[in-house]
Design an enzyme around this catalytic site. Sequence first.
Site, short mmCIF file in Angstrom:
data_model
loop_
_atom_site.label_atom_id
_atom_site.label_comp_id
_atom_site.label_asym_id
_atom_site.label_seq_id
_atom_site.Cartn_x
_atom_site.Cartn_y
_atom_site.Cartn_z
N GLU A 215 0.81 -1.22 0.00
CA GLU A 215 0.00 0.00 0.00
C GLU A 215 0.85 1.28 0.00
O GLU A 215 1.84 1.37 0.73
CB GLU A 215 -0.90 0.01 1.24
CG GLU A 215 -1.84 -1.18 1.27
CD GLU A 215 -2.65 -1.28 2.56
OE1 GLU A 215 -2.54 -0.38 3.42
OE2 GLU A 215 -3.37 -2.28 2.70
N ASP B 203 -13.91 5.44 -2.87
CA ASP B 203 -13.17 5.15 -1.64
C ASP B 203 -11.67 5.22 -1.93
O ASP B 203 -10.90 4.37 -1.51
CB ASP B 203 -13.57 3.79 -1.08
CG ASP B 203 -13.18 3.64 0.39
OD1 ASP B 203 -12.83 4.66 1.03
OD2 ASP B 203 -13.21 2.51 0.91
N LYS C 240 -8.11 6.26 -1.41
CA LYS C 240 -7.27 6.62 -0.26
C LYS C 240 -5.98 5.81 -0.37
O LYS C 240 -5.93 4.81 -1.10
CB LYS C 240 -8.01 6.31 1.05
CG LYS C 240 -8.47 4.88 1.18
CD LYS C 240 -9.22 4.64 2.47
CE LYS C 240 -9.78 3.21 2.50
NZ LYS C 240 -10.47 2.90 3.75
N ASN D 9 -5.89 2.05 -0.52
CA ASN D 9 -6.42 1.39 -1.72
C ASN D 9 -5.58 1.66 -2.97
O ASN D 9 -5.98 1.34 -4.07
CB ASN D 9 -7.87 1.84 -1.97
CG ASN D 9 -8.81 1.26 -0.94
OD1 ASN D 9 -8.51 0.23 -0.34
ND2 ASN D 9 -9.95 1.91 -0.72
N ASP E 91 -9.89 -2.14 -4.61
CA ASP E 91 -11.06 -2.01 -3.75
C ASP E 91 -12.22 -1.23 -4.39
O ASP E 91 -12.43 -0.05 -4.12
CB ASP E 91 -10.67 -1.38 -2.40
CG ASP E 91 -11.73 -1.69 -1.34
OD1 ASP E 91 -12.80 -2.22 -1.71
OD2 ASP E 91 -11.49 -1.41 -0.15
N THR F 204 -14.66 6.61 3.10
CA THR F 204 -13.93 6.68 4.36
C THR F 204 -13.98 8.12 4.85
O THR F 204 -13.71 9.05 4.08
CB THR F 204 -12.46 6.23 4.13
OG1 THR F 204 -12.49 4.91 3.58
CG2 THR F 204 -11.65 6.24 5.41
P1 ATP Z 1 -11.75 -3.72 2.38
O1 ATP Z 1 -11.70 -2.25 2.63
O2 ATP Z 1 -12.48 -4.11 1.13
O3 ATP Z 1 -12.17 -4.54 3.57
P2 ATP Z 1 -8.98 -4.23 2.96
O4 ATP Z 1 -8.30 -2.89 3.04
O5 ATP Z 1 -9.18 -4.99 4.20
O6 ATP Z 1 -10.28 -4.13 2.04
P3 ATP Z 1 -8.42 -6.30 1.19
O7 ATP Z 1 -8.77 -5.92 -0.20
O8 ATP Z 1 -9.29 -7.28 1.92
O9 ATP Z 1 -8.12 -5.01 1.99
O10 ATP Z 1 -6.95 -6.81 1.22
C1 ATP Z 1 -6.33 -7.28 2.41
C2 ATP Z 1 -4.82 -7.02 2.33
O11 ATP Z 1 -4.29 -7.60 1.14
C3 ATP Z 1 -4.48 -5.53 2.29
O12 ATP Z 1 -3.36 -5.31 3.11
C4 ATP Z 1 -4.13 -5.27 0.87
O13 ATP Z 1 -3.16 -4.29 0.75
C5 ATP Z 1 -3.60 -6.64 0.38
N1 ATP Z 1 -3.94 -6.81 -1.04
C6 ATP Z 1 -5.17 -6.81 -1.57
N2 ATP Z 1 -5.12 -6.95 -2.91
C7 ATP Z 1 -3.81 -7.02 -3.23
C8 ATP Z 1 -3.10 -7.16 -4.48
N3 ATP Z 1 -3.74 -7.24 -5.63
N4 ATP Z 1 -1.75 -7.21 -4.42
C9 ATP Z 1 -1.10 -7.11 -3.24
N5 ATP Z 1 -1.70 -6.97 -2.04
C10 ATP Z 1 -3.05 -6.94 -2.03
#
Ligand code: ATP
Length: 286
Positions: A99, A138, A140, A143, A156, A179
């Site tokens: 991120e 969303d 930020k 994401n 996201d 958010t």
């Molecule tokens: P949400 O707000 O939808 O609940 P989240 O911020 O919890 O989402 P997720 O999309 O569930 O995030 O992802 C969980 C973790 O996996 C996060 O730390 C995110 O950075 C990482 N992640 C998600 N997609 C990828 C990707 N395509 N490549 C690398 N890391 C990812």
Amino acid sequence: MSLSSVTSTKCPDDFMVSKLLGEDEDSTVVLAQDISTGKQYAIKILDQEKLAHEDKLSQVQKEQHVISRLKHPFFVKLHYTFEDEKRLYFVLSYAKNGELLSYIEANTSLPLECARFYAAELVLALEYLHRLRIIHRDLKPENILLTDDMHIQITDFGTAKLPNDHRSDLKRTTSFVGTAEYVPPELLTTKRSCISGNMSITALIISDLWALGCIIYQMLSGKTPFHDDSEYYVFQKIVSRDFRCPVNMDTDAQDLIGKLLVVDPDGRLGSAGLGGFDKLKSHPFF
Ligand code: ATP
């Protein structure tokens, strides 16, 4: 559930999971390798029963529908989807460097050149998204993921909005979408009926530009422009545009942020009436 828009020749056994990338109450994201090609992917796994029980299936279907439409390097790509009796699987491009937020937090802010680079990539990504009439809603630093060569990949799309899509907000009329610290004032002050679908897509599109202003501010100062201990005070600050740029912030950046964080959406740089994205891209900050 039917994952209608993407057919897949793959199944869970085609991948070898190597580590957990993250999990929350709704999903688990793992790093996995395609056994036949050696390619790495991030696989988002969702529990079907839980989704059905919590009535979140349509949200997941919409997220899958939006991501599968995006064919641009600055967005996470959906390669395959499949399901088994218990779970849904979204096989996504793997953004190896995680991120953007963790880079801002690790350095307390980003160097000017770096912030300018990511701001420019974000503008190009939003221009593409808005051409498709899709609103992220969303946006930020959590994401905004970074690839192995440090380009952005926006992820996201759980709260994204498509043209003529009134479904998504019907259950959300008592709260905003997104958010707190990045939400634009019009989504806090507009009447419930507008939030649930009557607001025009053109008006909503400009809401992502507010979030862009917040992110540029955060990249350069390490903090969001409207922060407070309580969400209530965050909202008060947003609707009264109560923010100040640090005095040592680059003056072109201050000017750009000031032109993005405008309460009237039609007065926001990048809005159609002010010359659209061409005008935004020609701002001296870039
Ligand atoms: P949400 O707000 O939808 O609940 P989240 O911020 O919890 O989402 P997720 O999309 O569930 O995030 O992802 C969980 C973790 O996996 C996060 O730390 C995110 O950075 C990482 N992640 C998600 N997609 C990828 C990707 N395509 N490549 C690398 N890391 C990812």
